[in-house]
Design an enzyme around this catalytic site. Structure first.
Site, mmCIF file in Angstrom:
data_model
loop_
_atom_site.group_PDB
_atom_site.id
_atom_site.type_symbol
_atom_site.label_atom_id
_atom_site.label_comp_id
_atom_site.label_asym_id
_atom_site.label_seq_id
_atom_site.Cartn_x
_atom_site.Cartn_y
_atom_site.Cartn_z
ATOM 1 N N ASP A 132 9.586 83.699 48.831
ATOM 2 C CA ASP A 132 9.451 85.285 48.398
ATOM 3 C C ASP A 132 10.931 85.836 48.363
ATOM 4 O O ASP A 132 11.397 86.937 48.776
ATOM 5 C CB ASP A 132 8.872 86.241 49.505
ATOM 6 N N CYS A 189 -17.204 91.323 40.240
ATOM 7 C CA CYS A 189 -16.877 92.116 41.580
ATOM 8 C C CYS A 189 -15.659 93.064 41.226
ATOM 9 O O CYS A 189 -14.714 92.529 40.579
ATOM 10 C CB CYS A 189 -16.766 91.185 42.648
ATOM 11 N N CYS A 192 -12.398 95.435 45.274
ATOM 12 C CA CYS A 192 -11.074 95.642 45.596
ATOM 13 C C CYS A 192 -10.706 96.971 44.769
ATOM 14 O O CYS A 192 -9.999 97.921 45.182
ATOM 15 C CB CYS A 192 -10.205 94.605 45.332
ATOM 16 N N CYS A 240 -0.911 97.826 53.773
ATOM 17 C CA CYS A 240 -2.361 98.086 53.546
ATOM 18 C C CYS A 240 -3.384 96.905 53.515
ATOM 19 O O CYS A 240 -2.811 96.188 52.406
ATOM 20 C CB CYS A 240 -2.562 99.149 52.462
#
Length: 308
Positions: A132, A189, A192, A240
């Site tokens: 990252d 789905c 989310c 979150c």
């Protein structure tokens, strides 16, 4: 060639010995399709204040412009799903990845050791480690390496470890055997997307950072969080996990066994009252090696004030 197969097998075995949960390898080539998605995300201003995403886009597309002579991208994942949670149910909620120490150093040290091992078995092998820390589309490389697929919340999802994982890359100057890209297992789905309290997850597997609780509580460098989102934060003070918690692939996960990522006992024991009375000196001590320090004291106080 036989030696490529042998080297590839040895590298993956060593990655597991070092504590990574999986390792995959892909050819260092142009990411044309993934780059188009990035361009659309930027054009829609979904990156909000993440202005660094506008820079070095050529390197995100062509890994050879980041690492000269790159032949292979070795991607690894490390499970961080915790066995412990915050003890006070009324305390401001922090993201699961922030319960323990900063993961960057943990993953980086393991990748450096993996590179050292590769040098011992392959003469002339060289590489660079990234966690990252550079203009790399890490989710795209992990998908190409067969580690998982990119979910509708834009996160990498794996069959065995869900999406509570850290990703790292080792870009090397040697050819190896390459894995096949993972197939999309999200199907129809949309949990989310539906569960995101601020509506930050858009169609096209993109997240609008302007509405994302994680961005607004961590990367947001201003003093402002949109007032209209106040009732939708559901007591989140740093990051979150809502879109991950609802994901079917995260329903039956084994907690990680990485000692270096063990949650800080003082942190998970903090009461609501302790959170709201924290001062700058306490912040420096408690979050010295924590991802929470990224928000800085000023950002944490902003977030706590917003939740009141």
């Amino acid at each position: 060639m036989q030696h490529l197969s042998t080297y590839t097998k040895l590298i993956k075995q060593e990655a597991l010995k070092l504590g990574f949960n999986d390792c995959g390898i892909s050819k260092a080539e142009m990411l044309s399709d993934d780059f188009k998605i990035l361009q659309t995300w930027l054009a829609n201003n979904y990156h909000a204040g993440l202005k660094y995403m506008e820079r070095n886009t050529d390197k995100r597309k062509d890994i050879n412009k980041l690492v000269d002579g790159a032949k292979s991208v070795i991607s690894v994942i490390l499970n961080y799903y915790p066995s412990e949670r915050q003890k006070d149910p009324a305390a401001p909620v922090i993201s699961k990845y922030a319960l323990g120490p900063d993961y960057h150093d943990v993953v980086k040290k393991k990748l450096i050791r993996l590179m050292e091992y590769i040098r011992t078995i392959i003469p002339g092998a060289e590489g660079k480690v990234f966690v990252d820390s550079a203009p790399i589309l890490e989710h795209a490389w992990a998908r190409r390496a067969g580690l998982g697929w990119i979910g509708k919340n834009s996160l990498l999802i794996t069959k065995k470890f869900g999406s509570f994982i850290f990703i790292g890359e080792l870009i090397v100057n040697i050819e190896l055997e390459y894995d096949n890209p993972s197939s999309d297992m999200c199907g129809n789905c949309r949990k989310c997307i539906i569960s995101c309290p601020t509506g930050a997850i858009t169609e096209g597997r993109m997240v609008d950072a302007n509405k994302c609780i994680s961005y607004l509580t961590i990367e947001n460098k201003t003093d402002i969080i949109p007032e209209e989102l106040r009732e939708r934060f559901i007591n989140r003070v740093f990051g979150c996990d809502i879109c991950q918690d609802i994901c079917p692939w995260n329903k039956k996960l084994d907690p990680h066994k990485t000692e270096e990522l063990k949650p800080h006992s003082d942190l998970i024991s903090m009461t609501k009252e302790q959170w709201y009375s924290i001062n700058q000196d306490q912040f420096k001590v408690l979050f010295k090696n924590s991802p929470i320090k990224r928000a800085k004291f000023r950002g944490l106080i902003r977030n706590l004030s917003f939740l009141r």
